[in-house]
Design a protein around this motif. Structure first.
Motif, PDB file in Angstrom:
ATOM      1  N   LYS A   1       5.629   6.742  -8.399  1.00  0.00           N
ATOM      2  CA  LYS A   1       4.654   7.498  -8.564  1.00  0.00           C
ATOM      3  C   LYS A   1       3.933   7.956  -7.101  1.00  0.00           C
ATOM      4  N   ALA A   2       3.876   6.952  -6.140  1.00  0.00           N
ATOM      5  CA  ALA A   2       3.184   7.305  -4.893  1.00  0.00           C
ATOM      6  C   ALA A   2       4.178   8.206  -4.222  1.00  0.00           C
TER       7      ALA A   2
ATOM      8  N   PHE B   1       4.174   6.055   1.939  1.00  0.00           N
ATOM      9  CA  PHE B   1       4.754   7.251   2.040  1.00  0.00           C
ATOM     10  C   PHE B   1       4.211   8.204   2.661  1.00  0.00           C
ATOM     11  N   LYS B   2       3.178   8.123   3.423  1.00  0.00           N
ATOM     12  CA  LYS B   2       2.479   8.890   4.409  1.00  0.00           C
ATOM     13  C   LYS B   2       3.385   9.670   4.987  1.00  0.00           C
TER      14      LYS B   2
ATOM     15  N   ASP C   1       0.779  -1.211   0.045  1.00  0.00           N
ATOM     16  CA  ASP C   1       0.043   0.062  -0.139  1.00  0.00           C
ATOM     17  C   ASP C   1       0.981   1.265   0.015  1.00  0.00           C
ATOM     18  N   PHE C   2       1.262   1.877  -1.241  1.00  0.00           N
ATOM     19  CA  PHE C   2       2.494   2.735  -1.244  1.00  0.00           C
ATOM     20  C   PHE C   2       1.902   3.985  -0.604  1.00  0.00           C
ATOM     21  N   ASP C   3       0.887   4.306  -0.909  1.00  0.00           N
ATOM     22  CA  ASP C   3       0.253   5.629  -0.250  1.00  0.00           C
ATOM     23  C   ASP C   3       0.318   5.657   1.245  1.00  0.00           C
ATOM     24  N   ALA C   4       0.050   4.666   1.962  1.00  0.00           N
ATOM     25  CA  ALA C   4       0.066   4.579   3.283  1.00  0.00           C
ATOM     26  C   ALA C   4       1.847   4.168   3.686  1.00  0.00           C
TER      27      ALA C   4
ATOM     28  N   LYS D   1       5.995  10.757  -5.268  1.00  0.00           N
ATOM     29  CA  LYS D   1       5.730  11.936  -5.859  1.00  0.00           C
ATOM     30  C   LYS D   1       4.155  12.465  -5.584  1.00  0.00           C
ATOM     31  N   ARG D   2       3.311  11.692  -5.610  1.00  0.00           N
ATOM     32  CA  ARG D   2       1.939  12.005  -4.987  1.00  0.00           C
ATOM     33  C   ARG D   2       2.032  12.827  -3.617  1.00  0.00           C
ATOM     34  N   ASN D   3       2.964  12.151  -2.789  1.00  0.00           N
ATOM     35  CA  ASN D   3       3.208  12.569  -1.204  1.00  0.00           C
ATOM     36  C   ASN D   3       4.286  13.433  -1.229  1.00  0.00           C
TER      37      ASN D   3
ATOM     38  N   GLU E   1       5.574   2.040  -9.636  1.00  0.00           N
ATOM     39  CA  GLU E   1       4.329   2.327  -8.624  1.00  0.00           C
ATOM     40  C   GLU E   1       4.818   3.072  -7.302  1.00  0.00           C
TER      41      GLU E   1
END
Length: 340
Positions: free
Chosen positions: A153-154, A125-126, A120-123, A156-158, A150
């Protein structure tokens, strides 16, 4: 201190005792290591919240690899469990004019078979500050390259700063394969680290008249390609270690950094090598720490060079030095006197 994420493969290292050859060995010394794992250990030792992301089997050897990271304070919360194999590499340590040798046995390791769904990359990189990876990870398999992108990308989103050590490995892929993958991944990178071979084989940039074997280093060649690489990929910082291979037992060691305006060449060290494996990783860990905590990029580079010089006096992949030990060397005390 920062929250730093690294991602890649940790492997079982089997080394011949002392300086014996593979053909002589009746036993092997055991430890664990791998590019991004080594960086995580360095950063944990410097006090950062360091996480290592990977996939490892659930069996005892996989758990031993996890434990080797936990021992030094690396957080393993995001290591997926599954697969059958932990990658292995065998090391024969050279001496004088006899070079060290590495033999890999890493095909179909757990991380090579990992899927995007394992993470869960968004978790992950939070609230993270930094993400570090190396060119070894996308070279392991096509699946690991997809999973890595992937993750990027996460990151950079964070709004996470991203660094790469280009780390070309000819036993894993060809320059043509490397450039096809690595050039695409550079769009996510802020800080690029790599030596002359890495720059040429991974990205197609040749520094000119540099001969590592003879110890001849042409800094103007690096300045030229650093400018070209920054222009093509938009890196904020570029850095390279400069190794002069006098023999398998003695190396010269320094580094070069470019921030888009100024080139800076670090202090030079002569190292009597104990174990050069992980030297580049200890430089990456030191540079990340230096850029996060020092007053400017030059001071950050000096910290990285000193830290990596010290690592090469320590057996094993991991750099087991504390920040105050590095600072002593940065300040000029290379006497090696007994500390009482």
């Amino acid at each position: 201190m920062a929250k730093v994420i690294t991602m890649g493969e940790i492997m079982l290292r089997l080394s011949t005792p002392g300086f014996s050859r593979f053909s002589q060995a009746q036993s092997f010394d055991v430890c664990y290591g791998g590019g991004e794992a080594n960086v995580a250990v360095s950063l944990a030792n410097y006090g950062h919240e360091a996480y290592f992301v990977s996939k490892l089997p659930k069996h005892e050897i996989g758990q031993a690899a996890v434990n080797s990271l936990r021992q030094y304070g690396v957080k393993t919360d995001f290591i997926a469990r599954g697969g059958d194999r932990v990658g292995v590499y065998f090391l024969e340590t050279g001496a004088s004019m006899r070079a060290s040798k590495v033999v890999y046995d890493r095909a179909d390791s757990a991380i090579a078979q990992a899927d995007i769904e394992d993470f869960d990359f968004d978790a992950i990189f939070k609230d993270a500050d930094w993400f570090h990876w190396t060119g070894i990870t996308p070279a392991i398999s096509e699946k690991s390259a997809v999973v890595l992108e992937e993750a990027l990308k996460a990151a950079k989103r964070n709004d996470v700063t991203v660094s790469v050590d280009l780390n070309f490995r000819k036993k894993l892929w060809t320059p043509e394969q490397a450039q096809k993958v690595m050039k695409n991944l550079m769009q996510y990178v802020d800080v690029c680290i790599g030596n002359e071979e890495d720059a040429e084989k991974c990205l197609g940039f040749k520094p000119g008249d540099t001969n590592v074997e003879s110890g001849e280093l042409e800094l103007e060649g690096y300045k030229k390609i650093f400018k070209e690489m920054k222009e093509e990929f938009g890196f904020k910082i570029l850095a390279t270690t400069l190794r002069e291979s006098i023999s398998a037992s003695e190396n010269g060691w320094s580094a070069l950094i470019y921030d888009g305006n100024e080139f800076y060449h670090s202090k030079h060290y002569n190292i009597k090598l104990v174990d050069r494996v992980g030297g580049g990783d200890s430089f990456s860990g030191g540079l990340i720490h230096g850029l996060l905590t020092r007053e400017n990029f030059k001071a950050g580079l000096e910290y990285a060079v000193a830290a990596s010089a010290l690592k090469q006096t320590i057996p094993g992949d991991f750099n087991l030095v504390m920040e105050d030990e590095v600072e002593v060397l940065v300040q000029g005390d290379a006497s090696g006197r007994v500390q009482r």
